[in-house]
Design a protein around this motif. Sequence first.
Motif, PDB file in Angstrom:
ATOM      1  N   ASP A 180      -4.440  14.389  -4.597  1.00  0.00           N
ATOM      2  CA  ASP A 180      -5.538  13.465  -4.089  1.00  0.00           C
ATOM      3  C   ASP A 180      -6.801  13.674  -5.094  1.00  0.00           C
TER       4      ASP A 180
ATOM      5  N   ILE B 168       2.511   1.793  -3.442  1.00  0.00           N
ATOM      6  CA  ILE B 168       1.267   2.519  -4.436  1.00  0.00           C
ATOM      7  C   ILE B 168       0.841   3.536  -3.979  1.00  0.00           C
ATOM      8  N   ARG B 169       0.880   4.050  -2.968  1.00  0.00           N
ATOM      9  CA  ARG B 169       0.805   5.372  -2.471  1.00  0.00           C
ATOM     10  C   ARG B 169       1.803   6.476  -3.081  1.00  0.00           C
ATOM     11  N   ALA B 170       3.035   6.072  -2.564  1.00  0.00           N
ATOM     12  CA  ALA B 170       4.344   6.714  -3.131  1.00  0.00           C
ATOM     13  C   ALA B 170       4.098   6.951  -4.688  1.00  0.00           C
ATOM     14  N   ARG B 171       3.910   6.221  -5.328  1.00  0.00           N
ATOM     15  CA  ARG B 171       3.976   5.791  -6.861  1.00  0.00           C
ATOM     16  C   ARG B 171       2.826   6.943  -7.555  1.00  0.00           C
TER      17      ARG B 171
ATOM     18  N   ALA C  42       1.701   9.610  -5.451  1.00  0.00           N
ATOM     19  CA  ALA C  42       1.435  10.818  -4.820  1.00  0.00           C
ATOM     20  C   ALA C  42       1.664  12.096  -5.531  1.00  0.00           C
TER      21      ALA C  42
ATOM     22  N   VAL D 197       0.726  -1.260   0.138  1.00  0.00           N
ATOM     23  CA  VAL D 197       0.094  -0.141  -0.049  1.00  0.00           C
ATOM     24  C   VAL D 197       0.918   1.020  -0.184  1.00  0.00           C
ATOM     25  N   GLN D 198       1.807   1.270   0.745  1.00  0.00           N
ATOM     26  CA  GLN D 198       2.831   2.460   0.729  1.00  0.00           C
ATOM     27  C   GLN D 198       3.662   2.712  -0.420  1.00  0.00           C
TER      28      GLN D 198
END
Length: 89
Positions: free
Chosen positions: A63, A54-57, A59, A51-52
């Motif tokens: 939002d 994916i979020r970093a990719r 970011a 999850v981290q």
Amino acid sequence: MSSITIRNLGDTVKHNLRVRAALHGRSMEDEARTILRNAVEQDAPSGAALVQRIRARFAALGDVDLLQPPRKAMREPPELPTGHAPDSA
């Protein structure tokens, strides 16, 4: 347990594996097993790590607020004929 054969291993790699195994008080086979096990366990991402990543990719994109479609009440279930037992197959 499974086994593998590693072919075309360079002489230097084999020598370094033998030295490393001796330093750790293990056989070459056990040392190779330990190295492989540690490498695979380190690379296996946990659910949280995935999850981290994916979020970093994503970011940099910022939002996104998605509109939720309005929900309707659930429809009533259809009426079933009475007096019949369900078929058991």
